[in-house]
Design a protein around this motif. Structure first.
Motif, PDB file in Angstrom:
ATOM      1  N   ARG A 134       0.463  -1.661   0.098  1.00 53.63           N
ATOM      2  CA  ARG A 134       0.143   0.473  -0.205  1.00 53.63           C
ATOM      3  C   ARG A 134       0.971   1.107   0.168  1.00 53.63           C
ATOM      4  NH1 ARG A 134       0.416  -1.140   5.259  1.00 53.63           N
ATOM      5  NH2 ARG A 134       1.226   0.824   6.527  1.00 53.63           N
ATOM      6  N   GLU A 135       0.460   2.820  -0.476  1.00 53.80           N
ATOM      7  CA  GLU A 135       0.757   3.407  -0.425  1.00 53.80           C
ATOM      8  C   GLU A 135      -0.096   4.779   0.481  1.00 53.80           C
ATOM      9  OE1 GLU A 135       2.479   6.992  -3.548  1.00 53.80           O
ATOM     10  OE2 GLU A 135       2.538   4.867  -4.240  1.00 53.80           O
ATOM     11  N   GLU A 136       0.835   5.504   1.422  1.00 50.79           N
ATOM     12  CA  GLU A 136       0.520   6.414   1.890  1.00 50.79           C
ATOM     13  C   GLU A 136       1.919   7.821   1.775  1.00 50.79           C
ATOM     14  OE1 GLU A 136      -0.175   4.909   5.755  1.00 50.79           O
ATOM     15  OE2 GLU A 136      -1.437   3.310   5.275  1.00 50.79           O
ATOM     16  N   GLN A 137       1.220   8.977   1.674  1.00 53.21           N
ATOM     17  CA  GLN A 137       1.766  10.105   1.482  1.00 53.21           C
ATOM     18  C   GLN A 137       3.248   9.478   0.770  1.00 53.21           C
ATOM     19  OE1 GLN A 137       1.448  11.961   5.489  1.00 53.21           O
ATOM     20  NE2 GLN A 137      -0.481  12.515   5.512  1.00 53.21           N
ATOM     21  N   SER A 184       8.878 -12.514   8.773  1.00 51.13           N
ATOM     22  CA  SER A 184       8.553 -11.608   8.677  1.00 51.13           C
ATOM     23  C   SER A 184       8.775 -10.258   8.942  1.00 51.13           C
ATOM     24  CB  SER A 184       6.626 -12.005   8.912  1.00 51.13           C
ATOM     25  OG  SER A 184       6.694 -13.106   8.293  1.00 51.13           O
ATOM     26  N   THR A 185       8.724  -9.362   7.937  1.00 43.54           N
ATOM     27  CA  THR A 185       9.291  -7.800   8.543  1.00 43.54           C
ATOM     28  C   THR A 185       8.465  -6.659   7.911  1.00 43.54           C
ATOM     29  OG1 THR A 185      10.689  -7.903   6.658  1.00 43.54           O
ATOM     30  CG2 THR A 185      11.819  -8.466   8.294  1.00 43.54           C
ATOM     31  N   ASP A 186       8.150  -6.162   8.415  1.00 45.81           N
ATOM     32  CA  ASP A 186       7.597  -4.588   7.744  1.00 45.81           C
ATOM     33  C   ASP A 186       8.598  -4.169   7.349  1.00 45.81           C
ATOM     34  OD1 ASP A 186       4.625  -5.697   8.151  1.00 45.81           O
ATOM     35  OD2 ASP A 186       4.719  -4.677   9.996  1.00 45.81           O
ATOM     36  N   VAL A 187       7.755  -2.925   6.262  1.00 46.83           N
ATOM     37  CA  VAL A 187       8.832  -2.445   5.313  1.00 46.83           C
ATOM     38  C   VAL A 187       8.172  -1.385   5.021  1.00 46.83           C
ATOM     39  CG1 VAL A 187      10.531  -2.169   3.203  1.00 46.83           C
ATOM     40  CG2 VAL A 187      10.150  -4.116   4.308  1.00 46.83           C
ATOM     41  N   ALA A 188       9.614  -0.248   5.625  1.00 47.63           N
ATOM     42  CA  ALA A 188       8.637   1.088   4.470  1.00 47.63           C
ATOM     43  C   ALA A 188       9.633   2.137   3.435  1.00 47.63           C
ATOM     44  CB  ALA A 188       8.377   2.305   6.438  1.00 47.63           C
ATOM     45  N   ALA A 189       9.096   2.298   2.681  1.00 47.00           N
ATOM     46  CA  ALA A 189      10.917   2.168   1.737  1.00 47.00           C
ATOM     47  C   ALA A 189       9.727   3.923   1.216  1.00 47.00           C
ATOM     48  CB  ALA A 189      10.338   1.123   0.238  1.00 47.00           C
TER      49      ALA A 189
END
Length: 148
Positions: free
Chosen positions: A43-46, A67-72
């Motif tokens: 998903r994309e936010e801002q 498992s990891t959460d990624v913010a790019a």
């Protein structure tokens, strides 16, 4: 509680290196101990892309999933990784990419982790620098293959 920060220069544009590092689904193609990688929940936010990566890793008879959460963030050229579940007690990873005056990319890599298993923790503590060097070499070689 191993943590390590490493800086290297790669002779490609920050946008290219950002695309390479944030393309986690392709990691098994060039990081030999990653056997499988699944990406979900994109998903994309801002302008920031968020997703979950689930990796199957293995080496020398050792096999695990995590498992990891990624913010790019393509504007800031950062990729932040945090643990969801797996053999770690703690895992945080950050890639920060900057443009050098000669047009190359300065890669600032940081990792802080601890395995739940005390034997794995001891082994990791002794090999963190080697493992990070191998990761950096794999990304550099893949950048050469893709963009060279």
């Amino acid at each position: 509680m191993p943590s390590l920060s490493k800086q290297i220069s790669i002779p490609y544009a920050p946008e290219q290196i950002f695309d390479l590092v944030s393309d986690v689904a392709r990691y098994p193609e060039f990081i030999k101990w990653i056997r499988d990688m699944k990406v979900s929940g994109l998903r994309e936010e801002q302008g920031i892309r968020y997703f979950r990566g689930e990796a199957s890793v293995g080496f020398k008879g050792f096999s695990e999933r995590f498992s990891t959460d990624v913010a790019a963030d393509p504007e800031k050229h950062t990729i932040d990784v945090s643990l969801v579940r797996g053999p770690f007690r703690r895992l945080k990873n950050r890639w920060a990419l900057g443009k050098a005056s000669d047009g190359t990319t300065l890669v600032d890599f940081f990792i802080d982790y601890e395995f739940r298993n005390p034997v794995l923790s001891l082994l990791a503590r002794a090999n963190t620098d080697l493992a990070v060097s191998k990761i950096m070499t794999a990304f550099r070689q893949e950048a050469d293959r893709r963009y060279g």
